[in-house]
Design an enzyme around this catalytic site. Structure first.
Site, PDB file in Angstrom:
ATOM      1  CE1 TYR A 188       0.340   4.128   0.764  1.00  0.00           C
ATOM      2  CE2 TYR A 188       1.103   3.785   3.011  1.00  0.00           C
ATOM      3  CZ  TYR A 188       1.044   3.377   1.693  1.00  0.00           C
ATOM      4  OH  TYR A 188       1.680   2.221   1.300  1.00  0.00           O
ATOM      5  CE  LYS A 199      -1.635   1.160   0.098  1.00  0.00           C
ATOM      6  NZ  LYS A 199      -1.773   0.298  -1.095  1.00  0.00           N
TER       7      LYS A 199
END
Length: 249
Positions: free
Chosen positions: A155, A159
């Site tokens: 993740y 990002k």
């Protein structure tokens, strides 16, 4: 830039940040094309047309962009679609699932880029406004891009890629009058958190310096509207986190 009588694309529009953003843009007079993989349970909102589309599918994204452009001058794109599974690089069950890692990157980063690139082509064909401005794209990162926790390797990588995309995309698209910015939210009270206990939610809220509560999707949408309206904000990543800096776990 004004939204009235323009069209907009919002991805991940069926719930959470995307739904709040779609509602906010429609409330400002935009006709919103809301993309999501499953739109069956999407809220029914005036000014929002939902389209079932996967941001990793180029042809589905192209079709959605064309539909938005046919609804009026496409001026705004907000990328909210994303996933956030958690896994350690080395855990009790062995090494991180490599296909899961690639899938997170594909949805969160490549999907964001796909929508940004294909939509920018349509925005570049619109009539220029004052100072040559044609539109604005707002992407969604996360404070995990800066403060990734244990279990967030995939993740945080995805990002972090969105943050890294922001400035070069703004520079690439400047000649077409398209601004590109990113919002990096902290802990937001989305449907994903609705499945956890009140005790756990209270613990998350207590860790935020001020205000000591979870952020609301409507606050994310409010910030997006502010970015769209402010013509001099470009190439910027804005944290929306109550001064939270995430601990390792």
């Amino acid at each position: 830039m004004l939204l009235d009588d323009t069209s907009a694309i919002v991805t991940g529009a069926a719930s959470g940040l995307g739904a709040a953003t779609a509602a906010a843009l429609a409330g400002k007079g935009a006709h919103v094309i809301g993309l999501d993989r499953n739109v069956a349970d999407a809220p029914r909102l005036d000014g929002v047309t939902y389209v079932a589309a996967d941001v990793t599918d180029e042809e589905q994204v192209r079709a959605a962009v064309a539909r938005a452009a046919d609804s009026g001058p496409l001026r705004t794109v907000v990328n909210c679609a994303g996933i956030g599974p958690s896994a350690r690089i080395l855990g009790r069950n062995g090494v991180h699932d490599l296909r899961m890692y690639a899938h997170v990157i594909q949805v969160n980063l490549v999907g964001t880029f796909t929508v940004l690139a294909l939509a920018s082509e349509a925005i570049a064909r619109t009539e220029p406004l004052e100072h040559g401005q044609r539109g604005v794209i707002v992407n969604t990162a996360s404070i995990a891009a800066f403060d990734g926790q244990i279990g967030q390797a995939a993740y945080a990588s995805s990002k972090g890629g969105v943050v890294g995309l922001t400035l070069p995309a703004a520079r690439d698209l400047a000649q077409f009058g398209i601004r590109v910015n990113t919002v990096a939210p902290g802990i937001v009270d989305t449907p994903m958190l609705a499945t956890v206990s009140e005790e756990f939610r209270a613990g998350l809220a207590a860790g935020v310096p001020f205000p000591p509560r979870l952020a609301r999707p409507a606050e994310f949408a409010q910030l997006v509207v502010m970015i769209i309206a402010h013509d001099y904000i470009n190439g910027e990543t804005i944290r929306m986190d109550g001064a939270l800096r995430m601990a390792p776990r």
